[in-house]
Design a protein around this motif. Structure first.
Motif, short mmCIF file in Angstrom:
data_model
loop_
_atom_site.label_atom_id
_atom_site.label_comp_id
_atom_site.label_asym_id
_atom_site.label_seq_id
_atom_site.Cartn_x
_atom_site.Cartn_y
_atom_site.Cartn_z
N VAL A 45 -15.47 -9.64 5.45
CA VAL A 45 -14.67 -8.56 5.99
C VAL A 45 -13.30 -8.53 5.32
N GLU A 46 -12.69 -9.69 5.15
CA GLU A 46 -11.37 -9.76 4.54
C GLU A 46 -11.40 -9.30 3.08
N VAL A 47 -12.40 -9.75 2.34
CA VAL A 47 -12.51 -9.35 0.93
C VAL A 47 -12.77 -7.85 0.82
N PHE A 48 -13.66 -7.34 1.65
CA PHE A 48 -13.94 -5.90 1.65
C PHE A 48 -12.68 -5.10 1.94
N LEU A 49 -11.94 -5.48 2.98
CA LEU A 49 -10.75 -4.72 3.35
C LEU A 49 -9.68 -4.79 2.26
N ASN A 50 -9.48 -5.97 1.69
CA ASN A 50 -8.52 -6.09 0.59
C ASN A 50 -8.93 -5.22 -0.59
N ASP A 51 -10.20 -5.22 -0.91
CA ASP A 51 -10.69 -4.44 -2.05
C ASP A 51 -10.51 -2.95 -1.81
N VAL A 52 -11.01 -2.46 -0.68
CA VAL A 52 -11.01 -1.03 -0.45
C VAL A 52 -9.58 -0.50 -0.25
N LEU A 53 -8.70 -1.30 0.32
CA LEU A 53 -7.34 -0.83 0.54
C LEU A 53 -6.49 -0.91 -0.73
N LEU A 54 -6.73 -1.93 -1.54
CA LEU A 54 -6.05 -1.99 -2.83
C LEU A 54 -6.42 -0.79 -3.69
N ARG A 55 -7.69 -0.42 -3.67
CA ARG A 55 -8.13 0.75 -4.43
C ARG A 55 -7.46 2.01 -3.89
N ALA A 56 -7.38 2.12 -2.57
CA ALA A 56 -6.74 3.29 -1.97
C ALA A 56 -5.27 3.35 -2.35
N GLN A 57 -4.60 2.23 -2.29
CA GLN A 57 -3.19 2.21 -2.62
C GLN A 57 -2.96 2.61 -4.08
N ALA A 58 -3.80 2.12 -4.97
CA ALA A 58 -3.67 2.48 -6.39
C ALA A 58 -3.89 3.97 -6.60
N THR A 59 -4.89 4.53 -5.89
CA THR A 59 -5.16 5.96 -6.01
C THR A 59 -3.98 6.79 -5.51
N LEU A 60 -3.42 6.40 -4.38
CA LEU A 60 -2.30 7.15 -3.81
C LEU A 60 -1.06 7.05 -4.69
N GLN A 61 -0.84 5.90 -5.27
CA GLN A 61 0.32 5.75 -6.16
C GLN A 61 0.20 6.64 -7.40
N SER A 62 -1.01 6.87 -7.84
CA SER A 62 -1.21 7.71 -9.02
C SER A 62 -1.18 9.20 -8.70
N ARG A 63 -1.41 9.56 -7.44
CA ARG A 63 -1.55 10.97 -7.09
C ARG A 63 -0.40 11.54 -6.25
N CYS A 64 0.25 10.72 -5.43
CA CYS A 64 1.25 11.27 -4.51
C CYS A 64 2.41 10.30 -4.29
N ASN A 65 2.78 9.57 -5.34
CA ASN A 65 3.80 8.53 -5.19
C ASN A 65 5.18 9.11 -4.91
N ASP A 66 5.42 10.37 -5.32
CA ASP A 66 6.75 10.96 -5.15
C ASP A 66 6.78 12.06 -4.09
N LEU A 67 5.67 12.27 -3.41
CA LEU A 67 5.61 13.35 -2.42
C LEU A 67 6.07 12.84 -1.05
N PRO A 68 6.93 13.58 -0.36
CA PRO A 68 7.45 13.13 0.95
C PRO A 68 6.37 13.12 2.02
N ILE A 69 6.51 12.22 2.96
CA ILE A 69 5.49 12.03 3.98
C ILE A 69 5.57 13.05 5.10
N GLN A 70 6.77 13.52 5.45
CA GLN A 70 6.93 14.28 6.68
C GLN A 70 6.05 15.52 6.77
N ALA A 71 6.12 16.39 5.77
CA ALA A 71 5.33 17.62 5.81
C ALA A 71 3.84 17.31 5.82
N PHE A 72 3.44 16.30 5.04
CA PHE A 72 2.03 15.90 4.98
C PHE A 72 1.56 15.39 6.35
#
Length: 303
Positions: free
Chosen positions: A154-181
């Motif tokens: 469970v720990e390895v799965f969660l680390n893997d899937v969340l690291l991938r998500a974080q990398a994706t978000l950093q490449s796609r919306c790293n400078d976009l503000p959170i409030q409106a979203f």
């Protein structure tokens, strides 16, 4: 990918970065969409990992319940970020969260059914046989959950899937503000709840499926409000409290409906059929009463 099969679990050296600062200290409406993800996901992941570890040696009902809740919260969070995570990545992660929640939920479901049967036993002594059988089913569910839910995996799965998500978000919306979203995602969840509530309220007779849809939509909205409170305008504590109250009423109905289904689908070799039927008749009466109460609350939401 077959999400009912094994998730590929690479043994990563990296871990999902844990923010050690006090909750809320780095969260504001000026934060970006990408930067908030780790702050929101980390405590939920930590809860899931800790509960999974505890299950290897413990079998308390609350532990199974909180593990299931943690995976449900992660599903809501992934839905919120799905416009930037992408449909495929969101579907793969949320299906695995759902599978793990179901594994934890098997024991929890028998806990609930057993408690309901104990209530029935007060007026129907013969149901004692079924109460004992439910305890055995619960013990079997514990073994199954402990066998299938490995804390390291469970720990390895969660680390893997969340690291991938974080990398994706950093490449796609790293400078976009959170409030409106965040406000847009909350509004979408509100509309979904209102739509499902109105559909349920329009029905001349209450339908289990409609009430279940309202319950799921209400949970999603509540989790999103809890996640996004630091970023969105207005005070939402009252709304969260009202949603929790409605969820409790819908949950009481769902407990009865799920327990009835569970008992109908199970086999009880040591329990006479007439005893099982007696318990089902009692559950049916309780379900009708709780359905009426749940429907009244849903009509309040719809209006």
């Amino acid at each position: 990918m077959d999400m009912d099969g094994d998730w590929p679990l690479p043994r990563l050296n990296n871990r999902f970065k844990v923010d050690r600062r006090p909750p809320g200290s780095s969260l504001s409406s000026a934060s970006t969409i990408a930067s908030t993800f780790a702050s929101l996901a980390t405590p939920v992941v930590a809860e899931a990992v800790q509960r999974a570890r505890e299950l290897s040696t413990q079998s308390e009902a609350e532990g199974f319940h909180q593990l299931r809740v943690a995976f449900r919260k992660l599903r809501a969070l992934y839905w919120a970020y799905s416009p930037y995570l992408g449909e495929e990545a969101t579907a793969q992660a949320t299906e695995e969260f759902k599978r793990l929640a179901a594994l934890a939920g098997g024991t929890r479901d028998w806990d609930i059914a057993g408690d309901l049967l104990k209530s029935a036993q007060a007026s129907r002594a013969s149901i004692a046989l079924l109460v004992a059988a439910a305890r055995e089913k619960r013990a079997q569910a514990v073994v199954h959950s402990q066998t299938m839910i490995k804390s390291d995996d469970v720990e390895v799965f969660l680390n893997d899937v969340l690291l991938r998500a974080q990398a994706t978000l950093q490449s796609r919306c790293n400078d976009l503000p959170i409030q409106a979203f965040a406000e847009a995602r909350v509004r979408l969840a509100q509309r979904a709840l209102r739509k499902r509530s109105r559909r349920a309220a329009r029905s001349e007779a209450a339908h289990e499926e409609n009430l279940h849809d309202v319950r799921k939509a209400g949970k999603k909205l509540r989790y999103l409000l809890e996640f996004f409170q630091p970023f969105i305008k207005g005070a939402h504590g009252r709304t969260i409290k009202e949603l929790t109250s409605v969820q409790n009423k819908l949950g009481q109905f769902n407990d009865i409906a799920a327990s009835e289904t569970l008992i109908r689908s199970a086999s009880f070799n040591e329990v006479p059929p007439e005893v099982v039927q007696e318990s089902l008749q009692w559950l049916e009466k309780q379900k009708c009463r709780r359905m009426r109460a749940a429907s009244r609350r849903v009509r309040t939401i719809a209006s």
